[in-house]
Design a protein around this motif. Structure first.
Motif, PDB file in Angstrom:
ATOM      1  N   TRP A  10      37.006  62.501  38.995  1.00 23.32           N
ATOM      2  CA  TRP A  10      35.671  61.878  38.998  1.00 23.32           C
ATOM      3  C   TRP A  10      35.487  61.004  37.773  1.00 23.32           C
ATOM      4  O   TRP A  10      34.938  59.900  37.859  1.00 23.32           O
ATOM      5  CB  TRP A  10      34.595  62.966  39.031  1.00 23.32           C
ATOM      6  CG  TRP A  10      34.256  63.425  40.403  1.00 23.32           C
ATOM      7  CD1 TRP A  10      34.876  64.400  41.127  1.00 23.32           C
ATOM      8  CD2 TRP A  10      33.229  62.911  41.253  1.00 23.32           C
ATOM      9  NE1 TRP A  10      34.300  64.529  42.351  1.00 23.32           N
ATOM     10  CE2 TRP A  10      33.283  63.632  42.458  1.00 23.32           C
ATOM     11  CE3 TRP A  10      32.263  61.915  41.103  1.00 23.32           C
ATOM     12  CZ2 TRP A  10      32.420  63.402  43.515  1.00 23.32           C
ATOM     13  CZ3 TRP A  10      31.386  61.682  42.153  1.00 23.32           C
ATOM     14  CH2 TRP A  10      31.477  62.412  43.335  1.00 23.32           C
ATOM     15  N   ARG A  14      35.422  57.645  39.746  1.00 22.56           N
ATOM     16  CA  ARG A  14      34.037  57.444  40.151  1.00 22.56           C
ATOM     17  C   ARG A  14      33.134  56.987  39.001  1.00 22.56           C
ATOM     18  O   ARG A  14      32.276  56.138  39.182  1.00 22.56           O
ATOM     19  CB  ARG A  14      33.477  58.741  40.762  1.00 22.56           C
ATOM     20  CG  ARG A  14      34.103  59.116  42.088  1.00 22.56           C
ATOM     21  CD  ARG A  14      33.804  58.058  43.143  1.00 22.56           C
ATOM     22  NE  ARG A  14      34.353  58.425  44.436  1.00 22.56           N
ATOM     23  CZ  ARG A  14      33.699  59.120  45.349  1.00 22.56           C
ATOM     24  NH1 ARG A  14      32.481  59.538  45.097  1.00 22.56           N
ATOM     25  NH2 ARG A  14      34.258  59.407  46.506  1.00 22.56           N
ATOM     26  N   PHE A  18      30.432  53.869  38.733  1.00 29.54           N
ATOM     27  CA  PHE A  18      29.011  53.991  38.456  1.00 29.54           C
ATOM     28  C   PHE A  18      28.616  53.168  37.227  1.00 29.54           C
ATOM     29  O   PHE A  18      27.523  52.601  37.160  1.00 29.54           O
ATOM     30  CB  PHE A  18      28.640  55.467  38.245  1.00 29.54           C
ATOM     31  CG  PHE A  18      28.341  56.188  39.526  1.00 29.54           C
ATOM     32  CD1 PHE A  18      27.048  56.507  39.886  1.00 29.54           C
ATOM     33  CD2 PHE A  18      29.361  56.539  40.391  1.00 29.54           C
ATOM     34  CE1 PHE A  18      26.772  57.172  41.069  1.00 29.54           C
ATOM     35  CE2 PHE A  18      29.106  57.206  41.572  1.00 29.54           C
ATOM     36  CZ  PHE A  18      27.803  57.528  41.916  1.00 29.54           C
ATOM     37  N   LEU A 142      25.483  60.669  36.892  1.00 30.02           N
ATOM     38  CA  LEU A 142      26.649  61.443  37.304  1.00 30.02           C
ATOM     39  C   LEU A 142      27.501  61.825  36.108  1.00 30.02           C
ATOM     40  O   LEU A 142      27.888  62.990  35.931  1.00 30.02           O
ATOM     41  CB  LEU A 142      27.487  60.636  38.296  1.00 30.02           C
ATOM     42  CG  LEU A 142      28.892  61.174  38.585  1.00 30.02           C
ATOM     43  CD1 LEU A 142      28.810  62.474  39.355  1.00 30.02           C
ATOM     44  CD2 LEU A 142      29.715  60.153  39.351  1.00 30.02           C
ATOM     45  N   GLU A 143      27.801  60.840  35.263  1.00 31.29           N
ATOM     46  CA  GLU A 143      28.638  61.116  34.101  1.00 31.29           C
ATOM     47  C   GLU A 143      27.928  62.049  33.126  1.00 31.29           C
ATOM     48  O   GLU A 143      28.545  62.950  32.543  1.00 31.29           O
ATOM     49  CB  GLU A 143      29.011  59.810  33.391  1.00 31.29           C
ATOM     50  CG  GLU A 143      29.962  60.008  32.227  1.00 31.29           C
ATOM     51  CD  GLU A 143      30.342  58.706  31.550  1.00 31.29           C
ATOM     52  OE1 GLU A 143      31.218  58.754  30.662  1.00 31.29           O
ATOM     53  OE2 GLU A 143      29.789  57.653  31.914  1.00 31.29           O
ATOM     54  N   THR A 145      25.822  64.382  33.807  1.00 30.77           N
ATOM     55  CA  THR A 145      25.907  65.737  34.353  1.00 30.77           C
ATOM     56  C   THR A 145      27.279  66.345  34.094  1.00 30.77           C
ATOM     57  O   THR A 145      27.404  67.508  33.686  1.00 30.77           O
ATOM     58  CB  THR A 145      25.612  65.724  35.866  1.00 30.77           C
ATOM     59  OG1 THR A 145      24.286  65.220  36.079  1.00 30.77           O
ATOM     60  CG2 THR A 145      25.704  67.124  36.446  1.00 30.77           C
TER      61      THR A 145
END
Length: 233
Positions: A10, A14, A18, A142-143, A145
């Motif tokens: 991720w 990902r 993002f 996201l990062e 988290t």
């Protein structure tokens, strides 16, 4: 629950996607002021704080919507009331020129002011926040988290909000051990930051964190921001 290998995938695949999406969002916000109707064709239509308008108009004129970064930064340093160390140039450029095109737009300057306040002290406020480990920079939710997974209660990071450009997003580990997100809004009159409820206005990011030490006690700085700060020493 993600394993270490999954998390690394991720982060390596990902998260950069993002981050790119974040940059594109900021650029779309910037160019919306120029090309969407009704277009804002003067700097005074874009910059909201009066001291910011006076600074921009006196240095660059109302028709200038983009200024070469070096020229802009030299003028901004000139009006600072506190001594500034040029060791922090990379830090300030990474925040101020957030579209990374070598120019500062009226939109970028307006946003920088919303984050760090009055023209004559905005640089020192940015440096102070970074030195205290309070700036995570352009980090997607996201990062944020992923970074706070397995961190202790009270751990937090403060990132620039994507959905509300000019405001901050706070990501923290609550007393229950869950990761939560909230917005710290920028306001113009008086200039400052507020959670909205209760409607207390904080004069700076440092004041906000100091006031909420019971919940925000352990700042977490992403690796890339640590590298930026290491180069400032």
């Amino acid at each position: 629950k993600m394993g270490d290998f999954d998390i690394e995938i991720w982060r390596s695949v990902r998260v950069p996607i993002f981050q790119l999406d974040f940059r594109l969002k900021l650029q779309s916000e910037e160019f919306a002021t120029l090309f969407w109707k009704p277009a804002k064709k003067r700097a005074s239509d874009v910059i909201r704080l009066e001291d910011g308008k006076r600074f921009w108009l006196s240095c660059f004129g109302d028709k200038a919507l983009f200024v070469n970064f070096d020229r802009f930064f030299a003028e901004l340093i000139r009006v600072q009331t506190e001594e500034y160390s040029r060791n922090y140039d990379q830090l300030i450029k990474s925040i101020l020129d957030f579209t990374d095109d070598g120019f500062v737009s009226a939109f970028e300057f307006k946003t920088f002011q919303k984050w760090f306040g009055p023209v004559t002290s905005c640089i020192s406020r940015a440096v102070q926040s970074a030195n205290q480990g309070l700036l995570a920079g352009f980090v997607p939710a996201l990062e944020a988290t992923l970074i706070l997974q397995s961190k202790s209660r009270g751990s937090f990071l403060i990132r620039f909000s994507k959905t509300h450009v000019g405001s901050y997003a706070i990501t923290f580990v609550s007393s229950e051990g869950t990761i939560k997100h909230c917005l710290l809004h920028s306001v113009d009159n008086p200039p400052g930051l507020t959670l909205g409820s209760p409607p207390k206005i904080y004069s700076s990011l440092v004041e906000f964190v100091n006031f909420n030490r019971d919940r925000l006690s352990l700042p977490v700085v992403p690796d890339f921001m640590e590298n930026v700060m290491r180069n400032c020493k």
